[in-house]
Design a protein around this motif. Structure first.
Motif, PDB file in Angstrom:
ATOM      1  N   SER A   2      14.156 -22.901  12.958  1.00 52.33           N
ATOM      2  CA  SER A   2      14.132 -23.239  11.594  1.00 52.33           C
ATOM      3  C   SER A   2      15.501 -24.325  11.326  1.00 52.33           C
ATOM      4  N   ARG A   4      17.937 -25.906   8.453  1.00 52.64           N
ATOM      5  CA  ARG A   4      18.831 -25.549   7.328  1.00 52.64           C
ATOM      6  C   ARG A   4      19.799 -26.973   6.919  1.00 52.64           C
ATOM      7  N   GLU A  23       9.222 -29.453   4.264  1.00 49.44           N
ATOM      8  CA  GLU A  23       8.704 -28.223   4.080  1.00 49.44           C
ATOM      9  C   GLU A  23       7.440 -28.167   4.794  1.00 49.44           C
ATOM     10  N   THR A  26       7.977 -28.537   8.907  1.00 47.41           N
ATOM     11  CA  THR A  26       8.839 -27.566   9.554  1.00 47.41           C
ATOM     12  C   THR A  26       8.780 -26.127   9.413  1.00 47.41           C
ATOM     13  N   ALA A  28      10.168 -24.985   6.329  1.00 44.42           N
ATOM     14  CA  ALA A  28      11.532 -24.373   5.833  1.00 44.42           C
ATOM     15  C   ALA A  28      11.233 -24.398   4.497  1.00 44.42           C
ATOM     16  N   LYS A  82      12.957 -18.072   7.082  1.00 45.48           N
ATOM     17  CA  LYS A  82      12.250 -19.739   7.266  1.00 45.48           C
ATOM     18  C   LYS A  82      13.216 -20.872   7.338  1.00 45.48           C
ATOM     19  N   GLY A  83      14.511 -20.783   7.094  1.00 41.22           N
ATOM     20  CA  GLY A  83      15.580 -21.841   6.875  1.00 41.22           C
ATOM     21  C   GLY A  83      15.262 -22.387   5.602  1.00 41.22           C
TER      22      GLY A  83
END
Ligand code: AP5
Length: 217
Positions: A2, A4, A23, A26, A28, A82-83
């Motif tokens: 994930s 960040r 989003e 990835t 996230a 998910k990050g």
């Protein structure tokens, strides 16, 4: 693995556009302070009412409520799993310090702070043509990214609207506030060797590629 990361940059530089690309590709979780405030305004909550009085003038919502609102969301299980893509937060050095403390306490590692950079005339052009979906939040531009059917979202067919703070006077104030309060946030992360300077004048795919190449993806 994930992602960040934080997206920082002046109004209209393309933070929301990149957040949607990251989003989608990835997985996230996006955390956009402006989007959250606008949802509170639509829901007519006390926080929404407070936020509106600042947003309409192009000023920053006070640090205390903003930090509380964002850190609460950052602590959710979904975000942990998910990050995250922080968009529009932190926007002051005080907010950055509060975020740093939280990440350190929770032992969460930040991959990168992306500073999206373009000339001011480009952001003014981008903001003056922006239209957004009232339902799903998809972002369009009258000339750069027009919807297939004028006035309606390609994804969910809902009406598209111009944001209330996208008027010339408020845009000017938002840009002033960025240079005074938010540019120091980039310097803050520069000193921590986390800042990545990205040329955001390129098309959205190119900007996305610059970010992902840095992350080795
Ligand atoms: P917020 O919603 O965060 O607005 P902003 O920072 O002013 O940024 P924008 O959403 O206007 O632009 P963006 O960079 O996301 O650009 P976009 O992708 O849409 O905040 C609003 C207000 O809330 C603030 O003024 C403040 O009052 C308050 N607030 C929020 N967070 C706060 C905080 N942490 N503390 C205190 N107060 C807070 O793109 C713009 C246009 O350009 C679109 O039409 C798009 O299609 C087009 N475009 C994007 N990228 C490209 C590209 N590469 N090439 C060509 N066109 C492009």
């Amino acid at each position: 693995m994930s992602v960040r990361l934080i997206l920082v940059g002046p109004p209209g530089v393309g933070k929301g556009t990149q957040s949607q690309l990251i989003e989608t590709r990835t997985g996230a979780h996006p955390l956009a302070s402006g989007v959250i405030f606008r949802a509170e305004i639509d829901a007519e909550t006390d926080l929404g009412q407070l936020a509106k009085s600042y947003i309409d003038r192009g000023e920053l919502v006070p640090n205390g409520v903003t930090i509380q609102m964002m850190l609460k969301r950052l602590r959710s299980d979904e975000v942990r799993r998910k990050g995250f893509i922080l968009d529009g937060f932190p926007r002051t050095v005080r907010q950055a310090e509060a975020l740093d403390e939280e990440l350190e306490k929770e032992e969460i590692h930040l991959d990168v702070v992306v500073s999206l950079e373009v000339d001011e005339e480009i952001v003014v052009h981008r903001l003056s043509g922006r239209i957004g979906c009232t339902r799903c939040g998809e972002i369009y531009h009258r000339f750069n990214k027009p919807p297939k059917r004028e006035g309606f979202c390609d994804k969910c067919n809902s009406p598209l609207l111009v944001r209330e703070d996208d008027n010339p006077d408020t845009i000017r104030e938002r840009l002033r506030v960025f240079w005074e309060n938010t540019k120091p946030v980039v310097d803050h992360y520069e000193s921590k060797r986390l800042a990545l300077h990205v040329d955001a004048s390129k098309d959205p795919e190119d900007v996305y590629r610059q970010i992902m190449e840095h992350l080795g993806r």
